[in-house]
Design a protein around this motif. Sequence first.
Motif, PDB file in Angstrom:
ATOM      1  N   LEU A  78      -2.033  14.656   2.265  1.00  0.00           N
ATOM      2  CA  LEU A  78      -2.940  13.969   0.824  1.00  0.00           C
ATOM      3  C   LEU A  78      -3.563  14.617   1.125  1.00  0.00           C
ATOM      4  O   LEU A  78      -4.353  14.932   0.132  1.00  0.00           O
ATOM      5  N   LYS A 109       1.436   3.917  -2.932  1.00  0.00           N
ATOM      6  CA  LYS A 109       1.174   6.360  -2.122  1.00  0.00           C
ATOM      7  C   LYS A 109       2.129   6.959  -3.094  1.00  0.00           C
ATOM      8  O   LYS A 109       2.378   7.430  -3.495  1.00  0.00           O
ATOM      9  N   LEU A 130       2.794   8.547   5.657  1.00  0.00           N
ATOM     10  CA  LEU A 130       1.978   7.855   4.667  1.00  0.00           C
ATOM     11  C   LEU A 130       1.685   6.868   5.719  1.00  0.00           C
ATOM     12  O   LEU A 130       2.691   6.070   5.692  1.00  0.00           O
ATOM     13  N   GLU A 176       2.558   6.604  -6.082  1.00  0.00           N
ATOM     14  CA  GLU A 176       1.178   8.354  -6.777  1.00  0.00           C
ATOM     15  C   GLU A 176       1.886   9.581  -6.661  1.00  0.00           C
ATOM     16  O   GLU A 176       1.386  10.883  -7.724  1.00  0.00           O
ATOM     17  N   ASP A 204       1.250  -1.232   0.127  1.00  0.00           N
ATOM     18  CA  ASP A 204      -0.042   0.051  -0.004  1.00  0.00           C
ATOM     19  C   ASP A 204       1.005   1.462  -0.432  1.00  0.00           C
ATOM     20  O   ASP A 204       0.582   2.735  -0.699  1.00  0.00           O
ATOM     21  N   LEU A 231      -4.013   5.744   2.544  1.00  0.00           N
ATOM     22  CA  LEU A 231      -4.127   4.635   2.724  1.00  0.00           C
ATOM     23  C   LEU A 231      -5.227   3.932   3.177  1.00  0.00           C
ATOM     24  O   LEU A 231      -5.735   4.467   3.949  1.00  0.00           O
TER      25      LEU A 231
END
Length: 307
Positions: free
Chosen positions: A276, A211, A226, A214, A207, A284
């Motif tokens: 984010l 991210k 994160l 991304e 995961d 997440l």
Amino acid sequence: MPRVAVIGSTGQLGFDLVRVLREPSLPLSPTRKGEPAGFEAIPLSHRDIEITDPGSVHTVLMAIRPEIIINCAAFVRVDECEDHPEEALRVNALGALHVARACAEVDALCVFISTDYVFDGGKTEPYTEEDPPRPLNVYGISKLCGEYFVRASCPRHLIVRTSGLYGVAGSRGKGGNFVETMIHMAREGKPIRVVDDQVLAPTYTKDLAEKIKELLQGQVSGVIHLASSGQCSWYEFARRIFELMGIQADLNPVTSRVYGTRAQRPAYSVLRSTRLEKLGLMSLRPWYEALEAYLSEKGYLPLEEKN
Ligand SMILES: NC(=O)c1ccc[n+]([C@@H]2O[C@H](COP(=O)([O-])OP(=O)(O)OC[C@H]3O[C@@H](n4cnc5c(N)ncnc54)[C@H](OP(=O)(O)O)[C@@H]3O)[C@@H](O)[C@H]2O)c1
């Protein structure tokens, strides 16, 4: 296709980063068609590069001249760091400096993976990127020092703070991961004591890798948190592992004081990312969903329960 060198590629996060970066991906949105659909990942194991040696770092990275360098290499054994502070600083701080300097030299984005252990755990709500760090142990201090070196040495940087990692490759430094340790101990029928007073968000490296990819596609920089959504204690995490696996384990909660480790750990180190949120990117997934996905990927869950 941008080239990404992944240092620490045999570790659990490095392994997932390499495989996730190599997957072809769709553009983020129809309005961002021009962005890269994928990356060329170049894995660098400890045999390929020694981050404590500026000569090795320089030689290897100058030869590749990647556009992005992700430093996942670290001395991660938190208790051992207490007894070997020089080594912790050599790898986690000076190693980060050497890599950051090489990044600056080739004008690469320097991605440094940091930790929730930069916080003291005094809060009762999640730590955001704006919260001041105050590490309690040598590992946390060495990683925070690494963060400062990266910020000061490479203008283009992305510092990712994460927590409680587990992945299919298993932690190289720790020899496995928490999930595998729990399963192994339960299968041996051993009584298992797990701390119930350290709350965090355990995070599946797949995961996290997705991210990070991304963020690279979105050309995000700076400091960002994160970690999985939600929170649990290590004891609750262990209980959920056994529930999902249908194992009757002799699992008992214990306080950190009774458990007794060399390094003091934060009682609460849940990370929240206001960055984010501002970027309009999804958090997440919750830790318990990620755990299920991990157990499925490892083949522990019956097929009908797989996602
Ligand atoms: N594990 C966690 O729970 C956790 C939580 C928060 C943040 N983090 C951070 O996340 C990152 C990735 O952690 P991880 O769990 O994936 O670690 P890991 O599985 O232990 O992998 C670390 C990798 O770095 C390599 N390495 C170690 N020392 C090196 C050196 N001096 N030069 C070059 N390579 C070296 C290791 O190779 P060898 O094994 O061959 O030496 C291994 O490939 C680290 O920065 C860590 O601080 C981890």
